[in-house]
Design an enzyme around this catalytic site. Structure first.
Site, mmCIF file in Angstrom:
data_model
loop_
_atom_site.group_PDB
_atom_site.id
_atom_site.type_symbol
_atom_site.label_atom_id
_atom_site.label_comp_id
_atom_site.label_asym_id
_atom_site.label_seq_id
_atom_site.Cartn_x
_atom_site.Cartn_y
_atom_site.Cartn_z
ATOM 1 N N GLY A 259 5.094 -6.329 -1.345
ATOM 2 C CA GLY A 259 4.215 -5.448 -0.445
ATOM 3 C C GLY A 259 3.770 -6.547 -0.638
ATOM 4 N N LEU B 201 -2.650 -5.314 3.584
ATOM 5 C CA LEU B 201 -3.611 -5.292 2.640
ATOM 6 C C LEU B 201 -4.156 -4.977 1.198
ATOM 7 C CD1 LEU B 201 -6.405 -4.529 5.587
ATOM 8 C CD2 LEU B 201 -6.852 -6.306 4.120
ATOM 9 N N GLY C 255 -1.034 -5.011 -0.846
ATOM 10 C CA GLY C 255 -0.534 -5.609 -2.231
ATOM 11 C C GLY C 255 -1.195 -7.122 -2.468
ATOM 12 N N ARG D 140 -6.180 11.860 16.323
ATOM 13 C CA ARG D 140 -5.300 11.796 17.000
ATOM 14 C C ARG D 140 -3.922 12.876 16.768
ATOM 15 N NH1 ARG D 140 -4.757 5.819 13.460
ATOM 16 N NH2 ARG D 140 -6.196 4.479 14.659
ATOM 17 N N HIS E 107 3.297 6.561 14.276
ATOM 18 C CA HIS E 107 2.589 5.743 13.812
ATOM 19 C C HIS E 107 2.131 5.426 12.229
ATOM 20 C CE1 HIS E 107 -0.895 2.439 14.151
ATOM 21 N NE2 HIS E 107 -1.574 3.858 13.786
ATOM 22 N N SER F 269 -7.355 4.038 7.719
ATOM 23 C CA SER F 269 -5.929 3.481 7.111
ATOM 24 C C SER F 269 -6.830 1.737 6.475
ATOM 25 C CB SER F 269 -4.936 2.948 8.262
ATOM 26 O OG SER F 269 -4.077 2.309 7.823
ATOM 27 N N LEU F 270 -6.745 0.984 7.078
ATOM 28 C CA LEU F 270 -7.090 -0.613 6.764
ATOM 29 C C LEU F 270 -8.108 -0.418 5.288
ATOM 30 C CD1 LEU F 270 -7.614 -2.724 9.657
ATOM 31 C CD2 LEU F 270 -6.157 -2.558 8.442
#
Lengths: 636, 247
Positions: A40, A43, A45, A330, A401, A440-441
């Site tokens: 992968g 980000l 990987g 969310r 998501h 997440s980032l």
């Protein structure tokens, strides 16, 4: 096998330092003798591959796309969190840790979640140094905005393309190391299985997608950075190629799968318009900073939005969750939307959407400001729907998501297979039962840049003395033969239904029974249905073309075969957990107001599933809360 | 909705390709163009034919993987749009739609509509980065970057690497792509130290890869999904002169 989380001793603030102090180091001359495979190039990987190469390891990095820069981290829009407290609004590492733990409904490890917050500030420094053009004030300092589930402003962003900017930075850093000949990049290569020798991960079998060639790769350690698996629902915000194949194969070879059913349903995607749709486009959560969500008070109100007067609009998030309003987390926002839609208040062609309205924000700040903040999102909306959202509200709908679930990893991000690591979205580590926006980032980058490069040495040091297996080791031959057999059997079926047709069927079952709202009966039914989909798939799927050429239909079939099996595990997991927590909402366990009711007495553990010939065995990692007392998660 | 697709079919890099005709019905206006191709592929499978190979991934205009010529235009009839953002409502019932791969010497065909754009990666490899290791960064706010500088860098950094600029250029020039990358980094204080070598090495690689020269036809900026303007190329040229003198 007893799960050992390997959480280090000491106060929360000291754990990561204590860990690094005690872990084994490898001298630079020895590092170059060690080879690491990274699967992968998103980000986590690309970040890991570049950083490991900088440290001196010999790295091979795989991606299925034509270039490392396409990895789906590219699509994250809104931003990345960091506890910099630049806004002077009371933020701190501790507050960020607490927000994340609470946001995840107390289903993650304290030590991991704390480390996430602790390493967030240096990550912003890192990306700034790498040339990421984060948004700035006129005076030149960095800007922040808010995201759901928090009351401070800690989100850094680059317009609505934050993920793209971070990925490009990671990809560039990766190419810097490719030029230095420390990384070999293998684009258009899909890893189809993992080779385990004497209990340790020692290699992969990959298919070169442009030629169909099956290849073997040997290594001293393997890092999976393959992202999320929400394409199991077919319609999701993910890229079409996103898949769970590498982690699923790892699972079948012994890696435990943690909380597979914890899936985030994003509240602001574009609604489905037809059967043939292939994906649901995400509209960034950042829009909820200024957009207000509403539905008509009257059921089945067919008037256009502009004709519905203020007092006939139900701003239901502001009504139900006054202290967080439109920035409720969310899981809660998605469920609230579902509740309104199911009650007959949905809008749009298929009555499956709610409004996200910028009228008030435009009146208050002017169109220019809104354009500056979200311009590219409005443009994207217009390109896809043909509608100008400066003039009428957007129509949005919940969509599958993010996968909070993933391979179980310890504090070092190692799976239950020695030498096999899982980083980024494909592991289960920091988010618990629900992920906060813009975390997440953060998690994926921190895993790749900061954590893995500081933990992998602890394992690799022991591998220095071990002899690397030869590429013609019998285990490689065995696994390769299995991969080839699977491909051949798919091509041989020659049935009557397309891969997409099966995928649509699977997606419907999963969306119906294992998404925003789950119950025992439905999940039991789903398991039976998916087992029968599996049977039909292996009897009746049709894949044309051959194995020794570029064959996109075959690629899809291989991914779907794994998704079908993963779906069974997801439903099994959702069925076993007799409580509601975060995104896992079991209808049987809710309060009178319809909020999730958690059961800490019986379920304060991470479910880690072991694969055994088609059956799944549950192992529990007890979650001990030494520093924070779990509370009822309220955003009212 | 019914359309006639004329699609370039080519089995492998070395084989001879041709346009093949496919009558396709059962389409709707809401479908994206790529979903229409998915639909066609499902029909082909059921007719026991090989599917059309075409590129896509995110399907929301950001990954840059999709990209074909549609009726002679890169990414189809609209300006500044990726192929995945194009919808069938842009066509009429009964239309004939010709679909071809990007055509440029530096982008060899892999199969059908799929081309090899690794030449772009090799340009990036020559210097589209800031040489600094993970873990060496100073505090982010210690180097202020004025908003206008940061915004201008972001305008350039928005490039998605799809290759439409090359495909649409009569010279198959990669100047827009390369200049955007160079300008993004060279505008920022963090990128200054390597500004000249970056520029010289990356522009040299453009030539090595066989991309053509820019003759300022501005065809590229019309198609660029990230709306990067050809003033980016002018800026690169100005920087080039500076790099030659001071570099």
């Amino acid at each position: 096998m007893k799960l050992d989380s390997k959480v280090p001793e000491g106060r929360l603030e000291d754990k990561w330092r204590n860990y690094q102090f005690k872990s084994h180091l490898i001298n630079p001359a020895n590092k170059k003798k060690l080879n690491v495979i990274v699967v992968g190039s998103g980000l986590s990987g690309a970040g890991a591959a570049a950083t490991l190469a900088e440290l001196g390891y010999d790295v091979q990095c795989f991606c299925y796309q034509d270039s490392a820069r396409r990895a789906h981290s590219v699509a994250a829009q809104g931003g990345i969190n960091a506890a910099k407290n630049y806004q002077h609004d009371g933020d701190s590492v501790w507050r960020m840790f607490y927000d994340t733990l609470k946001g995840g409904d107390f289903r993650s490890r304290e030590a991991n979640t704390y480390r996430l917050a602790e390493l967030s500030a240096p990550l912003i420094d890192h990306f700034t140094q790498q040339g990421v053009p984060f948004a700035r004030e006129y005076g030149g300092v960095l800007v922040n905005r808010s995201f759901g589930g928090v009351q401070v402003q800690r989100t850094f962003y680059a317009r609505g393309q934050t993920g793209q900017q971070l990925v490009v930075a990671a990809y560039s850093q990766l190419y810097k190391m490719i030029k230095a000949k420390k990384v070999e990049m293998l684009p258009r290569h899909e890893v189809l299985d993992i080779v385990i020798i004497d209990g340790k991960a020692k290699g992969v079998i990959a298919r070169e997608l442009s030629t169909g060639k099956i290849k073997r790769f040997v290594a001293d350690a393997i890092v999976l950075a393959t992202g999320g698996y929400s394409r199991v629902f077919r319609l999701s915000t993910l890229a079409i190629g996103c898949n769970g194949s590498a982690i699923w194969k790892a699972h079948k070879r012994g890696a435990y799968f943690a909380a597979p059913s914890f899936t985030q349903i994003h509240p602001t995607a574009l609604p489905q318009t037809s059967e043939s749709q292939s994906k649901l486009t995400l509209m960034s959560e950042s829009l909820r900073n200024d957009g207000r969500i509403w539905v008509p008070k009257k059921k089945g109100d067919d008037r256009p939005a502009k004709d519905i007067p203020e007092d006939e609009r139900d701003y239901y998030l502001e009504r139900k969750y006054p202290s967080f309003g439109n920035l409720a987390p969310r899981d809660i926002s998605s469920r609230a939307a579902k509740e309104r839609i199911d009650a007959g208040h949905g809008v749009g062609q298929l009555k499956n959407a709610v409004y996200l309205d910028f009228k008030h924000a435009i009146e208050r700040f002017g169109r220019e400001t809104i354009e500056d903040r979200y311009g590219n999102l409005f443009t994207m909306y217009r390109k896809i729907t043909g509608i100008d959202a400066y003039k009428e509200p957007m129509k949005i709908s919940p969509a599958a998501h993010f996968s909070m679930g993933g391979l179980w990893v310890d504090y070092e991000l190692m799976t239950t297979i020695p030498g096999l690591y899982a980083i980024g979205e494909c592991n289960y580590s920091d988010h618990g039962a629900n992920r906060l926006g813009a975390n997440s980032l953060l998690q994926t980058s921190i895993d790749g840049y900061f954590i893995l490069p500081n933990t992998i040495n602890n394992y690799l040091e022991g591998e220095l003395k071990a002899k690397r297996p030869e590429i013609d080791h019998q285990e490689f031959s065995k696994v390769e033969a299995e991969v080839k057999d699977q491909i051949q059997s798919l091509l041989d079926i020659n049935g009557s239904r397309t891969v997409d047709d099966f995928h649509r069927e699977l997606g419907k079952v999963m969306w119906q029974e294992c998404a925003m709202s789950r119950n025992k009966k439905g999940l039991e039914k789903a398991i039976t249905q998916i087992k029968s989909i599996k049977e039909d798939f292996w009897k009746d799927v049709k894949v044309t073309g051959s194995s020794d050429e570029m064959n996109t239909e075959l690629e899809k079939a291989l991914r779907l075969a794994d998704f079908i099996e993963l779906a069974i595990l997801m439903c099994t997991d959702a069925l076993q957990r007799d409580e509601s927590c975060g995104a896992h909402f079991r209808e049987e366990y809710q309060s009178e107001e319809g909020e999730a009711v958690r059961n800490d007495e019986d379920y304060a553990y991470v479910s880690a599933w072991e694969y055994n010939a088609g059956e799944f065995k549950l192992h529990k990692e007890e979650l001990k809360f030494e520093f924070v007392k779990p509370t009822v998660r309220s955003y009212k | 909705m019914k359309v006639t697709f004329k699609i370039w079919r080519q089995d492998s890099p070395d084989s001879k390709g041709e346009l093949k005709t496919y009558e396709t019905d059962g389409l709707t206006e809401d479908m994206s163009f790529l979903e229409a191709l998915d639909h066609l592929n499902e029909k082909l499978v059921l007719k026991n034919e090989k599917v059309v190979a075409f590129e896509y991934d995110c399907r929301e205009g950001i990954c840059g993987q999709c990209g074909v010529f549609i009726n002679g235009r890169a990414h189809g009839p609209h300006d500044h749009m990726t192929t995945c953002q194009l919808h069938m409502r842009s066509f009429k019932d009964g239309d004939t739609i010709t679909v071809e791969p990007w055509q440029a010497g530096a982008f060899p065909i892999v199969k059908d509509l799929v081309v090899d754009r690794t030449a772009f990666d090799r340009i990036v490899e020559q210097g589209a980065y800031i040489t600094a290791k993970t873990g060496t960064a100073p505090e982010a706010n210690s180097i202020p970057v004025p908003k206008e500088v940061s915004d201008a860098a972001m305008d350039m950094a928005a490039c998605i690497g799809c290759g439409a600029c090359v495909a649409t250029c009569k010279n198959a020039s990669a100047a827009l792509f390369t200049s955007a990358k160079i300008n993004h980094l060279n505008k920022l204080p963090q990128g200054k130290a390597e500004q000249h070598t970056r520029l010289l090495d990356m522009t040299k690689q453009m030539e090595v890869e066989g991309f053509g020269s820019c003759t300022f036809t501005a065809a590229c900026e019309v198609e660029c999904p990230a709306e990067i303007s050809i003033s980016s190329i002018a800026e690169m040229n100005a920087r080039y002169v500076k790099a030659k003198i001071f570099g």
